[in-house]
Design a protein around this motif. Structure first.
Motif, short mmCIF file in Angstrom:
data_model
loop_
_atom_site.label_atom_id
_atom_site.label_comp_id
_atom_site.label_asym_id
_atom_site.label_seq_id
_atom_site.Cartn_x
_atom_site.Cartn_y
_atom_site.Cartn_z
N THR A 23 -15.40 114.95 5.98
CA THR A 23 -15.37 116.28 6.60
C THR A 23 -16.64 117.07 6.30
OG1 THR A 23 -14.11 117.15 4.73
CG2 THR A 23 -12.86 116.55 6.67
N THR A 24 -17.20 116.87 5.11
CA THR A 24 -18.44 117.62 4.86
C THR A 24 -19.58 117.07 5.72
OG1 THR A 24 -18.77 116.25 2.88
CG2 THR A 24 -17.96 118.48 2.53
N ILE A 25 -19.55 115.78 6.01
CA ILE A 25 -20.58 115.26 6.94
C ILE A 25 -20.32 115.81 8.34
CG2 ILE A 25 -21.49 113.19 8.06
CD1 ILE A 25 -20.97 111.65 5.49
N ARG A 26 -19.04 115.89 8.70
CA ARG A 26 -18.69 116.36 10.04
C ARG A 26 -19.12 117.82 10.24
NH1 ARG A 26 -12.44 115.98 11.84
NH2 ARG A 26 -12.41 117.47 13.55
N TYR A 27 -18.89 118.65 9.26
CA TYR A 27 -19.15 120.07 9.46
C TYR A 27 -20.43 120.58 8.81
CZ TYR A 27 -14.31 120.19 11.10
OH TYR A 27 -13.16 119.97 11.78
N PHE A 28 -20.96 119.80 7.86
CA PHE A 28 -22.15 120.29 7.14
C PHE A 28 -23.22 119.19 7.06
CE2 PHE A 28 -18.43 122.54 5.63
CZ PHE A 28 -18.81 123.87 5.79
N ARG A 29 -23.38 118.47 8.16
CA ARG A 29 -24.31 117.35 8.18
C ARG A 29 -25.72 117.81 7.83
NH1 ARG A 29 -23.68 112.26 11.37
NH2 ARG A 29 -25.64 111.21 11.14
N HIS A 30 -26.05 119.02 8.28
CA HIS A 30 -27.41 119.51 8.02
C HIS A 30 -27.71 119.60 6.52
CE1 HIS A 30 -24.62 122.90 8.30
NE2 HIS A 30 -25.35 123.47 7.37
N GLU A 31 -26.67 119.81 5.73
CA GLU A 31 -26.94 119.87 4.27
C GLU A 31 -27.28 118.48 3.73
OE1 GLU A 31 -24.66 122.13 1.53
OE2 GLU A 31 -24.07 123.62 3.03
N TYR A 32 -26.56 117.49 4.24
CA TYR A 32 -26.89 116.11 3.84
C TYR A 32 -28.32 115.78 4.25
CZ TYR A 32 -22.05 114.84 2.65
OH TYR A 32 -20.81 114.76 2.07
N GLU A 33 -28.64 116.16 5.50
CA GLU A 33 -29.97 115.83 6.01
C GLU A 33 -31.06 116.54 5.20
OE1 GLU A 33 -28.56 114.80 10.55
OE2 GLU A 33 -29.27 116.81 10.08
N ALA A 34 -30.79 117.78 4.80
CA ALA A 34 -31.78 118.50 3.99
C ALA A 34 -31.99 117.79 2.66
CB ALA A 34 -31.32 119.94 3.76
N HIS A 35 -30.90 117.29 2.07
CA HIS A 35 -31.02 116.57 0.79
C HIS A 35 -31.81 115.28 0.97
CE1 HIS A 35 -27.76 119.19 -0.60
NE2 HIS A 35 -27.94 118.75 -1.81
N ILE A 36 -31.50 114.58 2.06
CA ILE A 36 -32.08 113.24 2.23
C ILE A 36 -33.52 113.31 2.76
CG2 ILE A 36 -31.89 111.07 3.50
CD1 ILE A 36 -28.82 111.57 3.46
N HIS A 37 -33.71 114.08 3.83
CA HIS A 37 -35.04 114.07 4.48
C HIS A 37 -36.01 115.05 3.84
CE1 HIS A 37 -33.23 111.49 7.39
NE2 HIS A 37 -32.37 112.42 7.78
N GLU A 38 -35.52 116.24 3.57
CA GLU A 38 -36.44 117.26 3.05
C GLU A 38 -36.42 117.33 1.53
OE1 GLU A 38 -35.37 120.95 5.01
OE2 GLU A 38 -34.74 119.77 6.74
#
Lengths: 630, 346
Positions: free
Chosen positions: A534-549
């Motif tokens: 659910t956190t990926i579903r609704y807060f994917r941008h946070e994962y992406e910020a951790h991983i990419h940025e």
């Protein structure tokens, strides 16, 4: 003894207490109150009364649900209203006794509110408190009101009328019909129709059946079952006795965590008193119906809340869920006999339904979920505690009207329902109604009723990591997907929050999560990936910020944040420089301080010691290096 | 006669006995469905999640616990099936010591079967973290080694010990990834209730339980165990004229494949240098090799010196029931005494 006589005795005791000429003090001494110091407060009050040679009735009660206010006590004059005092300390005891009891003037500065005859100026009526105003307390009716170790209090407030009604004229079919008509669904979280479960257990041909209460509450942040057991144990005992009568069982077990010693004590006391009164044991109320309860203490394995594991645990075996296909517990349960297993709250509400009627029960709720739901409100909310609201109340109402919204002017980010098996819902879904189906549709679950509110300072990746850490440790180890899969998910999340996330990680978490959900044996594995999914579903941008940025937008993950000192705001006061545990701050008097980014361990001490009027230290997402300082 | 059930696997019509599981029926017909924790001698466990199949109209299910039903349509290969079992297999391999060439179970390993059937892709496997246990190897038992680092937690050893032997020396302990097969108190297996029968060793699908000094035989010889009168059927694994392994003969009605510690592991006497290969007669204070005729003649002549209760017989449990019968007949009828005993009352 006839029930009418038992009830009469109880009523006389209760009325005498209410009408007593002595002042009365009620102390909330559930585990939550005790942790906050309620026992010390009670002792201090006793001493103060003794010194002044005042005779008073001191009564212990269960949790009233206002966690913030613990230790919470009520003082009633003789005459005058009852006044609730919040956050009472032993030091306050003298003043409260002197002012309220001796002088008859309640201490407004420590009061939470008042109720009863004669309002006091400046005190809110308890019923107007936002935390209570929107609640409908049916399951929690007695919690924080009666003495949970005195069966007469329970009987005087309507307890055991249902059992009396049942054994003196209702057929098992009538009872089951009433429960079915009420629309009650299992309050342990799965929401299985209770009436249907009772009916199917009754229909299995057998000479022996068992009634089992699941009190193995284990979710982090959930404490509603404990509160009911500590605050109103008799309702559970009565509900189970009625269930025994309805399905044809003579023996029941309460499977309660050994970590709940007060609940165990209260239950033991409750069953002993019920037996003394002839409300349990042989020939209950002269009806010829026998029913006995045994309290079984679980050793604290989370998985033993699963029905088949729980049954194995009572049998003395290792608690491991039985894979499907298998017979239902209602068919083959404890000692291979048909067994009715319900949650604490499901049994606790049964007497209410049978006394007030199915229609009144069903008058609240949504189309498919009737009655009320109990939630433990925790997290970033002004008012935390235990609440009971009608099914269908929206998350927004719970969080803002009852919970008082997010403190410190922060923004709401997510609400996690259902404990480690549940999901995190974002602000867009705040108008979701809470009931079994609607929360599930949104990607979360009702679960045991834990509700954790998170604000903008919460990192959703870190939240997922926290819950996976829990489920990974609590997996029973039986099936490969849960045992090994949750570990892989956890390690991947740990890598992401440590700034070592890989671009493929999100896809892999989704793939692993789906496989674990589909392929695991029991509810633990089938729901363990939910916090991540659910956190990926609704807060994917946070994962992406951790991983990419390599940035933690919520500024939580230590490896993905930096502390910087604003040259404009720094007054070169040397405080942070002195306090930094790793000497990472350079500068001097009259020389703006600078953090050595390579040395800094992101402990945040500099920010916390920088005087508020300067506010020169800032935490920013992303990891700077010394090169950035140049 | 057993009731026959007709159902379909991947479109092929199959007949199976009522009560058989889908997995059992499929394997009987040579249709492989990946599996690790199932064993035909034991109750289904359902833990490995590898035998996942799709039952038309019912969705995914493990096949080791579902009995066949008339008209069932089973699909063993579909994207949904693969999604789950591929992940399960990858997870198991990512946490397994894959030093296959050094493993006594190499080429005779169920995990290898699973991996080769599902087809493990290196690229996919690399995405997972390697989580390898590093537990001490338990070599306390004189006959077998327990290497829990290779254990896949299928529970076959536990069920064998409980269901077949009724010994219950081992069970699961701890939780989560810390779950282990353990003895009471985690003591070495030799200090547990284990009777060293090796039934678990024979059933372990991987290299977690292997006989000590295991050598692969080049051929097998069927015979009967010489230890006691039960007469268990055994298969001697022979290599270069030496016995290097013994396993129970599943077709023997006496033991149906099961063996005790003596039958399974007590075979080193066969090639032992101290083994008697001919009778010895004591002459002038020293044992001297003799023929069987000489030895029997000597015994017969000595027996004529005694009669009735002067005489007693002590028979061996290693001879057959029929032979023991003859021994007692001889004792009573020929020697005229009831002084008779044998050694099987240990």
């Amino acid at each position: 003894m006839k029930f009418e006589e038992i009830a009469q005795t109880a009523k006389e005791e209760w009325d005498a207490l209410q009408a007593s000429a002595k002042p009365s003090i009620v102390v909330g001494t559930a585990t939550c109150g005790r942790a906050a110091g309620a026992m010390e407060v009670m002792e201090a009050l006793r001493n103060e009364l003794k010194e002044r040679e005042i005779e008073a009735n001191i009564m212990e009660t269960g949790c009233f649900g206002l966690c913030d206010a613990e230790p919470l006590i009520t003082i009633k004059g003789p005459g005058g209203p009852s006044v609730w005092y919040r956050n009472v300390t032993p030091e306050m005891a003298g003043k409260l006794v002197e002012e309220h009891i001796v002088k008859g003037s309640p201490v407004a500065e420590h009061a939470l509110g008042a109720a009863g005859d004669g309002q006091v100026d400046g005190l809110t009526a308890m019923s107007d408190l936002p935390m209570l105003k929107f609640q409908v307390r049916r399951i929690l009716f007695n919690c924080g009101v009666v003495d949970p170790s005195n069966i007469n209090h329970y009987i005087a407030t309507g307890g055991y009328q249902a059992l009396n009604k049942v054994v003196s004229g209702m057929s098992p079919e009538d009872i089951i019909d009433e429960i079915t008509r009420s629309g009650l669904r299992g309050l342990g979280g799965a929401g299985f129709p209770v009436g249907r479960k009772w009916d199917s257990c009754r229909r299995v041909p057998s000479d022996v059946r068992y009634v089992v209460c699941n009190a193995d509450e284990g979710d982090p942040g959930a404490f509603q079952d404990r509160s009911v057991l500590e605050g109103d144990p008799y309702s559970v005992v009565e509900g189970m006795t009625i269930a025994g009568y309805a399905i044809g069982a003579q023996k029941g077990y309460i499977y309660v965590r050994a970590e709940y010693p007060l609940a165990v004590e209260r239950l033991e006391n409750a069953t002993a008193q019920a037996k003394e009164k002839g409300l349990m044991g042989k020939n209950i109320l002269g009806s010829g119906f026998d029913f006995d309860l045994e309290i079984f203490q679980g050793a604290g394995a989370f998985v033993c809340g699963e029905s088949t594991a729980l049954v194995l645990s009572i049998e003395g075996k290792r608690g491991m869920p039985k894979p499907l296909p298998r017979p239902r517990t209602t068919e083959v349960g404890l000692w291979d006999m048909p067994t009715l297993l319900n949650n604490v709250k499901s049994y606790s509400i049964v007497p209410w339904i049978l006394t007030k009627g199915a229609d009144q029960f069903a008058s609240l709720g949504t189309e498919r979920c009737k009655g009320t739901a109990v939630f433990s409100l925790t997290g970033k909310m002004a008012n935390c505690g235990l609440i009971e609201v009608p099914m269908g109340t929206t998350l927004r109402q719970i969080i803002y009207d009852i919970g008082g919204g997010i403190p410190k002017g922060k923004a709401f980010k997510a609400v996690q329902t259902g404990g480690p098996s549940g999901g995190c819902l974002p602000a867009e879904l705040l108008d979701t109604q809470v009931d079994f189906d609607k929360l599930t549709a949104a990607g979360a679950i009702m679960g045991s009723g834990g509700m954790v509110v998170m604000d903008e300072d919460t990192c959703m990746v870190d939240v997922a990591r926290y819950f996976l850490d829990f489920t990974q440790k609590e997996s029973c180890g039986e099936c490969s997907l849960c045992r090994l899969g949750t570990l892989q998910m956890l390690q991947t999340l740990e890598a992401i929050v440590a700034g070592e996330g890989d671009p493929d990680d999100i896809d892999m978490l989704l793939e692993l999560g789906e496989a674990i959900k589909t392929g695991s044996i029991c509810g633990l594995g089938q729901s363990a990936p939910n916090p991540a999914l659910t956190t990926i579903r609704y807060f994917r941008h946070e994962y992406e910020a951790h991983i990419h940025e390599k940035k933690c937008p919520a500024r939580v993950c230590k490896d993905l944040i930096s502390y910087v000192i604003s040259a404009d705001k720094c007054k070169a006061c040397m405080i942070c420089l002195r306090e930094c545990p790793v000497d990472a701050i350079r500068g001097a008097k009259k020389e703006v301080h600078v953090i050595d980014q390579d040395k800094c361990i992101r402990c945040g001490v500099c920010m916390s010691v920088c005087p508020e009027r300067f506010g020169a230290v800032e935490c920013i997402p992303g990891r700077l290096t010394e090169a950035d300082n140049a | 006669m057993l009731d026959e059930i007709k159902f379909a696997i991947d479109g092929t019509q199959i007949k199976a006995n009522k009560g058989d599981t889908i997995l059992k029926a499929a394997l009987k017909h040579g249709i492989y469905i990946p599996h690790l924790c199932d064993h035909p001698d034991l109750e289904p466990f359902g833990g490995c999640r590898l035998c996942m199949v799709e039952i038309k109209g019912k969705g995914l299910s493990i096949s080791c616990k579902v009995p066949v039903e008339e008209g069932l349509e089973i699909i063993t290969e579909s994207p949904e099936v693969n999604k789950v079992r591929r992940i399960a297999a990858e997870l198991l391999i990512a946490s397994h010591h894959v030093d296959c060439l050094e493993c006594a179970r190499n080429t005779d390993c169920k995990l290898q079967d699973v991996a080769s059937y599902i087809g493990i892709e290196e690229g996919r496997l690399k995405r997972l973290k390697r989580v390898i246990k590093d537990l001490p190897i338990d070599d306390s038992n004189p006959f077998f080694i327990r290497d829990l680092n290779k254990c896949v937690l299928c529970g076959i050893c536990i069920r064998t010990c409980g269901e077949i032997l009724n010994v219950g020396a081992i069970d699961f302990a701890f939780r989560g990834t810390g779950t282990l097969v353990a003895t009471v108190g985690g003591k070495p297996i030799l200090q547990s209730r284990c009777v060293s029968c090796g039934e678990c060793v024979a059933r372990c699908p991987v290299g977690a339980l292997v006989p000590k000094n295991a050598e692969r035989p080049t051929r097998e010889v069927s015979t009967v165990c010489t230890y006691c009168g039960v007469g268990c059927g055994i298969k001697l694994g022979v290599r270069g004229g030496r016995i290097v392994r013994v396993r129970g003969d599943v077709n023997s009605p006496a033991n149906r494949g099961n063996l005790c510690v003596k039958g399974r592991f007590g075979y080193d006497f066969v090639n032992h240098p101290d083994r008697l290969t001919s009778p010895l007669i004591k002459r002038n204070g020293a044992f001297v090799e003799a023929t069987f005729e000489e030895a029997l003649d000597l015994v017969a002549s000595k027996l004529t010196d005694y009669k009735g209760d002067q005489f007693a017989t002590f028979a061996s449990a290693r001879i057959t029931t029929e032979d023991n019968y003859v021994v007692q007949k001889f004792t009573r009828a020929v020697m005229g005494t009831n002084n008779l005993d044998h050694c099987a009352r240990l």
